[in-house]
Design a protein around this motif. Sequence first.
Motif, short mmCIF file in Angstrom:
data_model
loop_
_atom_site.label_atom_id
_atom_site.label_comp_id
_atom_site.label_asym_id
_atom_site.label_seq_id
_atom_site.Cartn_x
_atom_site.Cartn_y
_atom_site.Cartn_z
N VAL A 156 2.52 -5.99 2.94
CA VAL A 156 2.98 -7.27 3.48
C VAL A 156 3.42 -7.11 4.93
O VAL A 156 3.09 -7.93 5.80
N ALA A 157 4.12 -6.03 5.22
CA ALA A 157 4.56 -5.78 6.61
C ALA A 157 3.35 -5.56 7.52
O ALA A 157 3.35 -6.02 8.67
N GLN A 158 2.30 -4.91 7.02
CA GLN A 158 1.08 -4.76 7.82
C GLN A 158 0.48 -6.12 8.13
O GLN A 158 0.05 -6.37 9.26
N LYS A 159 0.45 -7.00 7.14
CA LYS A 159 -0.09 -8.34 7.35
C LYS A 159 0.71 -9.09 8.41
O LYS A 159 0.14 -9.70 9.32
N TYR A 160 2.03 -9.02 8.32
CA TYR A 160 2.87 -9.68 9.33
C TYR A 160 2.67 -9.06 10.71
O TYR A 160 2.67 -9.77 11.72
N ALA A 161 2.48 -7.75 10.77
CA ALA A 161 2.25 -7.09 12.05
C ALA A 161 0.98 -7.61 12.71
O ALA A 161 1.00 -8.01 13.88
N VAL A 162 -0.11 -7.63 11.96
CA VAL A 162 -1.36 -8.08 12.58
C VAL A 162 -1.34 -9.58 12.87
O VAL A 162 -1.96 -10.02 13.83
#
Length: 114
Positions: free
Chosen positions: A18-24
Amino acid sequence: MSLILIGVACLLTCLGQVAQKYAVESWRDRPSALLDKLRSPWLWLALASLGLGLLVWLLVLQQLDVGVAYPMLSLNFVLITLVARFVFHEAIDRQHWIGVALVIAGVILLGRQL
């Protein structure tokens, strides 16, 4: 104890995804240099979560056979589907939900071996 560790590993891995998704997503609207991207708190949360998830996973593998433990990680598929639907408001079709139900059934069957 093994089930708790599997649950923690799954939650940490899910948080990392989820954090990766928010980062991108935060990078999408503004092209930036690599150094700007490396300053993203979402990226660092993803790295920390995935790293901790790996360490917990190593504890799981000390206690369980990989043939039992690894399929339990399919719970990540369930968790990410729920996050996609209810956090990111993505459309999930009926076949996907059937797949989620089958994964849950498989985890329940495997969980009986613990």
